[in-house]
Design an enzyme around this catalytic site. Structure first.
Site, short mmCIF file in Angstrom:
data_model
loop_
_atom_site.label_atom_id
_atom_site.label_comp_id
_atom_site.label_asym_id
_atom_site.label_seq_id
_atom_site.Cartn_x
_atom_site.Cartn_y
_atom_site.Cartn_z
CE1 TYR A 36 0.70 -4.80 -8.56
CE2 TYR A 36 -0.82 -5.09 -6.72
CZ TYR A 36 0.40 -4.66 -7.21
OH TYR A 36 1.34 -4.12 -6.36
CG ASP A 40 13.70 1.65 -13.27
OD1 ASP A 40 12.83 1.49 -14.14
OD2 ASP A 40 13.41 1.98 -12.11
CB ILE A 92 3.66 1.97 -0.36
CG1 ILE A 92 3.60 0.62 0.38
CG2 ILE A 92 4.89 2.78 0.01
CD1 ILE A 92 3.61 0.70 1.89
CB THR A 138 5.22 4.60 -4.88
OG1 THR A 138 4.25 3.77 -5.54
CG2 THR A 138 5.69 3.95 -3.59
CE LYS A 145 3.26 -7.03 -7.17
NZ LYS A 145 4.72 -6.84 -7.19
N1 LIG Z 1 2.94 1.44 -4.10
C1 LIG Z 1 2.19 0.50 -3.54
O1 LIG Z 1 1.13 0.78 -2.97
C2 LIG Z 1 2.65 -0.92 -3.56
C3 LIG Z 1 2.05 -1.81 -2.65
C4 LIG Z 1 2.45 -3.14 -2.66
C5 LIG Z 1 3.41 -3.57 -3.52
N2 LIG Z 1 3.98 -2.69 -4.40
C6 LIG Z 1 4.98 -3.22 -5.31
O2 LIG Z 1 6.20 -2.56 -5.09
C7 LIG Z 1 6.96 -2.60 -6.29
C8 LIG Z 1 7.45 -1.20 -6.60
O3 LIG Z 1 6.33 -0.38 -6.83
P1 LIG Z 1 6.31 1.18 -6.57
O4 LIG Z 1 5.07 1.45 -5.86
O5 LIG Z 1 7.59 1.64 -6.02
O6 LIG Z 1 6.10 1.66 -8.08
P2 LIG Z 1 6.82 2.75 -8.98
O7 LIG Z 1 5.99 2.84 -10.20
O8 LIG Z 1 7.08 3.98 -8.18
O9 LIG Z 1 8.22 2.09 -9.32
C9 LIG Z 1 8.31 0.92 -10.11
C10 LIG Z 1 9.64 0.95 -10.82
O10 LIG Z 1 9.74 -0.27 -11.59
C11 LIG Z 1 10.21 0.06 -12.88
N3 LIG Z 1 9.72 -0.92 -13.85
C12 LIG Z 1 8.44 -1.14 -14.23
N4 LIG Z 1 8.40 -2.08 -15.17
C13 LIG Z 1 9.67 -2.46 -15.39
C14 LIG Z 1 10.27 -3.38 -16.27
N5 LIG Z 1 9.53 -4.10 -17.12
N6 LIG Z 1 11.62 -3.53 -16.24
C15 LIG Z 1 12.37 -2.79 -15.39
N7 LIG Z 1 11.87 -1.90 -14.54
C16 LIG Z 1 10.53 -1.72 -14.55
C17 LIG Z 1 9.63 1.44 -13.18
O11 LIG Z 1 10.37 2.10 -14.21
C18 LIG Z 1 9.76 2.12 -11.83
O12 LIG Z 1 11.02 2.76 -11.66
C19 LIG Z 1 6.05 -3.18 -7.35
O13 LIG Z 1 6.37 -4.56 -7.53
C20 LIG Z 1 4.67 -3.03 -6.77
O14 LIG Z 1 3.77 -3.98 -7.25
C21 LIG Z 1 3.63 -1.38 -4.43
#
Ligand SMILES: NC(=O)c1ccc[n+]([C@@H]2O[C@H](COP(=O)([O-])OP(=O)(O)OC[C@H]3O[C@@H](n4cnc5c(N)ncnc54)[C@H](O)[C@@H]3O)[C@@H](O)[C@H]2O)c1
Length: 259
Positions: free
Chosen positions: A164, A45, A197, A199, A168
């Site tokens: 975004y 991370d 989700i 988060t 994706k």
């Molecule tokens: N939360 C949602 O609704 C949702 C829905 C669909 C997809 N996603 C995808 O799920 C994945 C995780 O998202 P999340 O919701 O858990 O978000 P989050 O912000 O809780 O966690 C993302 C993590 O990625 C790390 N990160 C970001 N940029 C980075 C980089 N350049 N290098 C290394 N680490 C990095 C951050 O430090 C963080 O710990 C993402 O790819 C997001 O697009 C999320």
């Protein structure tokens, strides 16, 4: 990913899984779920706090856990982290490429170039660079399993989030193509597409007046998802239980993209 262990009939126990963006949200839920299933963890991370806490939890379960800080957009960071993970664990059997950012909310004509570049760099290049080091190692090992975290925005449009959505869709496309490229070499590559989700990624968005209610209303299941529900799918795709799935995309969306 085929060895079955009586402690976990998914065959994940004793396997080492590399996870990007492991310190928060979906990555964190994947890491904790994998630890419960007896897998060893290589946690990557930007910052060390979140992954250090997860590593402590895993070590408390007598598992091996390594932490690696860096930026997925840097091939040097990703390469160094992955090499350190292989050195510490001896092998990496699976990977979840999860690090991602949402970017600013604006219609396309008003988007900044810097935000577009950041979103594409993290969400697309970051996944591709991670996959390159993972694939090279898995080819040497004779196999492996990779799961890319895409999004429901990888299969439908979402007004105000062009970068975004484009990023994706790209993750889904690169999963399909790499799935084809490595299908005969015992490396399976799949993606998941979660809808909303709970988060930290969407906390600010949901905090805006009426947005959470509107988001829930757009999910026919009547609620948003939890990170553990995505982790469960990612673990299935990592494991030998999904042995016929490769190049595929699993949608986890409470029916929100069903037309
Ligand atoms: N939360 C949602 O609704 C949702 C829905 C669909 C997809 N996603 C995808 O799920 C994945 C995780 O998202 P999340 O919701 O858990 O978000 P989050 O912000 O809780 O966690 C993302 C993590 O990625 C790390 N990160 C970001 N940029 C980075 C980089 N350049 N290098 C290394 N680490 C990095 C951050 O430090 C963080 O710990 C993402 O790819 C997001 O697009 C999320």
């Amino acid at each position: 990913m085929t060895t079955l262990n009586p402690a976990d009939d998914r065959g994940l126990a004793g396997q080492t899984i590399f996870i990007t963006g492991a310190g928060s949200g979906i990555g964190r839920a994947c890491a904790l779920g994998l630890a419960k299933a007896g897998a060893n963890l290589a946690l990557f991370d930007l910052a060390g706090d979140g992954i250090a806490e997860i590593a402590e939890t895993a070590r408390g379960l007598s598992l091996k856990a390594s932490t690696h800080t860096g930026d997925v957009t840097s091939s040097a960071d990703v390469g160094a982290a992955f090499a350190a993970a292989v050195a510490q664990h001896g092998a990496v059997h699976g990977a979840i490429n999860n690090a991602g950012v949402l970017g600013e909310y604006a219609d396309l004509a008003d988007c900044s170039e810097s935000d577009w570049r950041r979103v594409i760099d993290v969400n697309v290049l970051g996944v591709a660079l991670s996959m390159q080091v993972e694939l090279r190692q898995m080819l040497q090992q004779g196999g492996g399993s990779i799961v890319n975290i895409a999004s429901a925005a990888g299969i439908i449009g979402w007004a105000g989030h062009t970068a975004y959505v484009a990023s994706k869709h790209a993750v889904v496309g690169l999963t399909k193509t790499a799935g084809l490229e490595y299908a005969k070499r015992n490396i399976r590559i799949n993606s998941v597409c979660p809808a909303f989700i709970y988060t930290p990624l969407i906390v600010d968005l949901l905090a805006q007046e009426g947005v959470e209610d509107a988001a829930i209303a757009s999910h026919p299941i009547g609620r948003l998802g939890q990170p553990e529900e995505v982790a469960e799918a990612a673990m299935w795709l990592l494991s030998g239980r999904s042995s016929f799935a490769t190049g595929s995309n699993l949608v986890l969306d409470g029916a929100s993209t069903v037309d």
